[in-house]
Design a protein around this motif. Structure first.
Motif, PDB file in Angstrom:
ATOM      1  N   THR A  80      14.381  -0.092   9.974  1.00 52.37           N
ATOM      2  CA  THR A  80      13.650  -0.568  11.409  1.00 52.37           C
ATOM      3  C   THR A  80      12.331  -0.290  11.131  1.00 52.37           C
ATOM      4  N   LEU A  81      12.060   1.035  10.510  1.00 47.01           N
ATOM      5  CA  LEU A  81      10.510   1.178  10.239  1.00 47.01           C
ATOM      6  C   LEU A  81       9.891   0.142   9.271  1.00 47.01           C
ATOM      7  N   LEU A  82      10.494  -0.166   8.240  1.00 45.02           N
ATOM      8  CA  LEU A  82       9.994  -0.854   7.428  1.00 45.02           C
ATOM      9  C   LEU A  82       9.578  -2.376   7.725  1.00 45.02           C
ATOM     10  N   ARG A  83      10.315  -2.712   8.823  1.00 45.13           N
ATOM     11  CA  ARG A  83      10.171  -4.177   9.564  1.00 45.13           C
ATOM     12  C   ARG A  83       9.116  -3.982  10.181  1.00 45.13           C
ATOM     13  N   ASP A  84       8.772  -2.804  10.770  1.00 42.28           N
ATOM     14  CA  ASP A  84       7.809  -2.667  11.722  1.00 42.28           C
ATOM     15  C   ASP A  84       6.238  -2.462  11.188  1.00 42.28           C
ATOM     16  N   ARG A  85       5.460  -3.507  11.791  1.00 38.29           N
ATOM     17  CA  ARG A  85       4.002  -3.565  11.354  1.00 38.29           C
ATOM     18  C   ARG A  85       3.354  -2.100  11.015  1.00 38.29           C
ATOM     19  N   GLY A  86       3.744  -1.492  12.429  1.00 43.58           N
ATOM     20  CA  GLY A  86       2.946  -0.119  12.564  1.00 43.58           C
ATOM     21  C   GLY A  86       3.240   1.178  11.650  1.00 43.58           C
ATOM     22  N   THR A  87       4.766   0.906  11.157  1.00 46.07           N
ATOM     23  CA  THR A  87       5.353   2.088  10.413  1.00 46.07           C
ATOM     24  C   THR A  87       5.727   1.697   9.091  1.00 46.07           C
ATOM     25  N   ALA A  88       5.344   0.316   8.654  1.00 46.14           N
ATOM     26  CA  ALA A  88       5.794  -0.027   7.410  1.00 46.14           C
ATOM     27  C   ALA A  88       5.210   0.650   5.983  1.00 46.14           C
ATOM     28  N   GLU A  89       3.980   0.775   6.177  1.00 42.47           N
ATOM     29  CA  GLU A  89       3.183   1.657   5.152  1.00 42.47           C
ATOM     30  C   GLU A  89       3.960   2.912   4.847  1.00 42.47           C
ATOM     31  N   ASP A  90       3.895   3.673   5.766  1.00 41.08           N
ATOM     32  CA  ASP A  90       4.308   4.885   5.334  1.00 41.08           C
ATOM     33  C   ASP A  90       5.820   4.911   5.499  1.00 41.08           C
ATOM     34  N   ALA A  91       6.691   3.980   5.720  1.00 42.10           N
ATOM     35  CA  ALA A  91       7.985   3.849   5.327  1.00 42.10           C
ATOM     36  C   ALA A  91       8.336   3.483   4.086  1.00 42.10           C
TER      37      ALA A  91
ATOM     38  N   THR B 203       0.875  -1.104  -0.090  1.00 41.39           N
ATOM     39  CA  THR B 203       0.104   0.058  -0.020  1.00 41.39           C
ATOM     40  C   THR B 203       0.882   1.263  -0.134  1.00 41.39           C
ATOM     41  N   GLY B 204       2.032   1.160   0.678  1.00 39.24           N
ATOM     42  CA  GLY B 204       2.964   2.577   0.873  1.00 39.24           C
ATOM     43  C   GLY B 204       3.428   2.718  -0.409  1.00 39.24           C
ATOM     44  N   LEU B 205       4.193   1.484  -1.056  1.00 44.32           N
ATOM     45  CA  LEU B 205       4.651   1.712  -2.286  1.00 44.32           C
ATOM     46  C   LEU B 205       3.608   2.311  -3.327  1.00 44.32           C
ATOM     47  N   LEU B 206       2.479   2.224  -3.345  1.00 45.86           N
ATOM     48  CA  LEU B 206       1.868   2.873  -4.470  1.00 45.86           C
ATOM     49  C   LEU B 206       1.829   4.204  -4.304  1.00 45.86           C
TER      50      LEU B 206
ATOM     51  N   ARG C 179       6.907   4.563   1.308  1.00 42.25           N
ATOM     52  CA  ARG C 179       6.667   5.427   0.646  1.00 42.25           C
ATOM     53  C   ARG C 179       7.963   5.973   0.543  1.00 42.25           C
ATOM     54  N   ASN C 180       8.866   5.904   1.332  1.00 36.18           N
ATOM     55  CA  ASN C 180      10.063   6.625   1.160  1.00 36.18           C
ATOM     56  C   ASN C 180      10.864   6.749  -0.031  1.00 36.18           C
ATOM     57  N   THR C 181      11.162   7.790  -0.717  1.00 44.15           N
ATOM     58  CA  THR C 181      11.934   7.976  -1.870  1.00 44.15           C
ATOM     59  C   THR C 181      13.565   7.379  -1.727  1.00 44.15           C
ATOM     60  N   ALA C 182      13.757   7.401  -0.596  1.00 43.99           N
ATOM     61  CA  ALA C 182      15.326   6.964  -0.386  1.00 43.99           C
ATOM     62  C   ALA C 182      15.421   5.371  -0.569  1.00 43.99           C
ATOM     63  N   ILE C 183      14.241   4.487  -0.653  1.00 43.57           N
ATOM     64  CA  ILE C 183      14.542   3.209  -0.868  1.00 43.57           C
ATOM     65  C   ILE C 183      15.297   2.849  -1.983  1.00 43.57           C
ATOM     66  N   PRO C 184      16.383   2.236  -2.159  1.00 41.97           N
ATOM     67  CA  PRO C 184      16.917   2.227  -3.377  1.00 41.97           C
ATOM     68  C   PRO C 184      16.001   1.359  -4.343  1.00 41.97           C
TER      69      PRO C 184
ATOM     70  N   VAL D  37       2.345  13.224  12.382  1.00 44.28           N
ATOM     71  CA  VAL D  37       3.851  13.870  12.279  1.00 44.28           C
ATOM     72  C   VAL D  37       4.875  12.825  12.063  1.00 44.28           C
ATOM     73  N   ARG D  38       4.696  11.579  12.962  1.00 46.52           N
ATOM     74  CA  ARG D  38       5.616  10.477  12.698  1.00 46.52           C
ATOM     75  C   ARG D  38       5.505  10.076  11.303  1.00 46.52           C
ATOM     76  N   ALA D  39       4.254   9.842  10.713  1.00 46.21           N
ATOM     77  CA  ALA D  39       3.978   9.164   9.439  1.00 46.21           C
ATOM     78  C   ALA D  39       4.726  10.006   8.546  1.00 46.21           C
ATOM     79  N   ALA D  40       4.877  11.294   8.557  1.00 45.83           N
ATOM     80  CA  ALA D  40       5.647  12.102   7.543  1.00 45.83           C
ATOM     81  C   ALA D  40       6.929  12.249   7.840  1.00 45.83           C
ATOM     82  N   ALA D  41       7.483  12.060   8.899  1.00 46.51           N
ATOM     83  CA  ALA D  41       8.975  11.886   9.349  1.00 46.51           C
ATOM     84  C   ALA D  41       9.409  10.437   8.847  1.00 46.51           C
ATOM     85  N   ALA D  42       8.312   9.200   8.879  1.00 43.24           N
ATOM     86  CA  ALA D  42       8.870   8.205   8.084  1.00 43.24           C
ATOM     87  C   ALA D  42       9.165   8.271   6.924  1.00 43.24           C
ATOM     88  N   ARG D  43       8.620   9.124   6.165  1.00 49.28           N
ATOM     89  CA  ARG D  43       8.707   9.228   4.719  1.00 49.28           C
ATOM     90  C   ARG D  43       9.895  10.256   4.257  1.00 49.28           C
ATOM     91  N   CYS D  44      10.756  10.839   5.081  1.00 52.59           N
ATOM     92  CA  CYS D  44      11.663  11.980   4.877  1.00 52.59           C
ATOM     93  C   CYS D  44      12.992  11.113   4.308  1.00 52.59           C
TER      94      CYS D  44
END
Length: 312
Positions: A274-285, A147-150, A287-292, A257-264
């Protein structure tokens, strides 16, 4: 709570009445560390995935029995009214842990500085490899990745179609949530001179200062510490947000705010993993454009195949 937390007190799950013992330990620690408001005995409580509620203890109370994720598995956080003392309860495999943090703002700042350290190329590569390590990624976490990758602008088109079909979600980038954001996005909206609102008492006016062409990264950093969540949220989505500011906002009391920070995109790789492996933060993380790009392909392809287990 952080994965590196150390318990202040421990209750064995095989003890005679672990829930009553947990309540007793919680009350002892809460009293000793000043959790209760001096005037009315109030404090804040949350289950961790919702809001904070201000409560007081009644004549008969059973926090460990009521605030739980599963039977005999208490999971909750309590916070003093001034936001300085945090007392958490979490269930491990054979024990119930009670963890006290006496000066929460100072603890969060120390942790943010430690996590925001500069990374070498080797450390960054190792962090991304750890995303698909030997520990199994839960299916629910993989769903949130998808969902986040979309909503991740870096997602290649060939993967986007596949993820849309599998998730039955057909959205892209999220639209602005507030009318003021829509106004500022309008091409005819004047932005010069907005810096004069940087010290305004109204947070909705104060946050406008960052849209001034002359605003600085230093102002973004200052706004990460602003007392109002709307101003911190504006700082969290600013492209000039620093690595330290982003990590600091991951501990913000407001979920948006936490969700927006996860996308920085400036988050260190080991923090983002760590955020991607956490179920609670995985979706927002996700979306992060820094993922290779190579990691994005792995995240999407492994999700598609249903493989969830690493080697071994």
């Amino acid at each position: 709570m952080a994965g590196d937390a150390v318990p202040t007190a421990v209750v064995r799950l095989d003890s005679a009445d672990p829930l009553a013992a947990t309540d007793a330990e919680w009350f002892r620690l809460a009293t000793a560390h000043g959790l209760f408001d001096e005037e009315d005995g109030g404090f804040l409580v949350t289950l961790g995935d919702g809001g904070w509620f201000r409560v007081r203890l009644g004549q008969e109370w059973r926090l460990a029995e009521v605030l739980r994720s599963q039977p005999r598995c208490p999971e909750f956080l309590t916070l003093s009214s001034d936001g300085r003392t945090l007392l958490g309860v979490t269930t491990e495999e054979y024990e119930i842990w009670l963890i006290v943090i006496d000066d929460l703002p100072a603890h969060q700042e120390r942790r943010a500085r430690r996590l925001a350290r500069a990374e070498s190329d080797e450390e960054r590569a190792a962090a991304w490899e750890g995303l698909f390590g030997r520990l199994r990624v839960l299916p629910a976490t993989r769903e949130r990745w998808a969902t986040g990758l979309l909503s991740n602008p870096a997602l290649p088109d060939d993967l986007r179609v596949d993820l849309m079909v599998r998730t039955r979600r057909f959205h892209g980038r999220p639209l602005p949530a507030e009318s003021i954001d829509a106004l500022l996005a309008h091409p005819d909206c004047p932005q010069a001179g907005l810096l004069r609102y940087a010290g305004d008492s109204d947070p909705r006016m104060r946050r406008l200062a960052l849209d001034d062409p002359d605003s600085t990264p230093e102002l973004v950093e200052r706004f990460t510490l602003d007392p109002h969540h709307e101003v911190r949220l504006r700082a969290a989505v600013d492209p000039r947000l620093s690595r330290l500011g982003a990590v600091r906002l991951l501990d913000d009391p407001e979920a948006a705010v936490r969700a927006a920070a996860a996308r920085c995109s400036r988050l260190p790789a080991h923090v983002l993993v760590t955020l991607l492996r956490d179920r609670g933060t995985a979706e927002d993380a996700a979306r992060n454009t820094a993922i290779p790009l190579g990691v994005i392909r792995q995240m999407a392809e492994r999700d598609r195949s249903g493989a969830g287990r690493g080697p071994g």
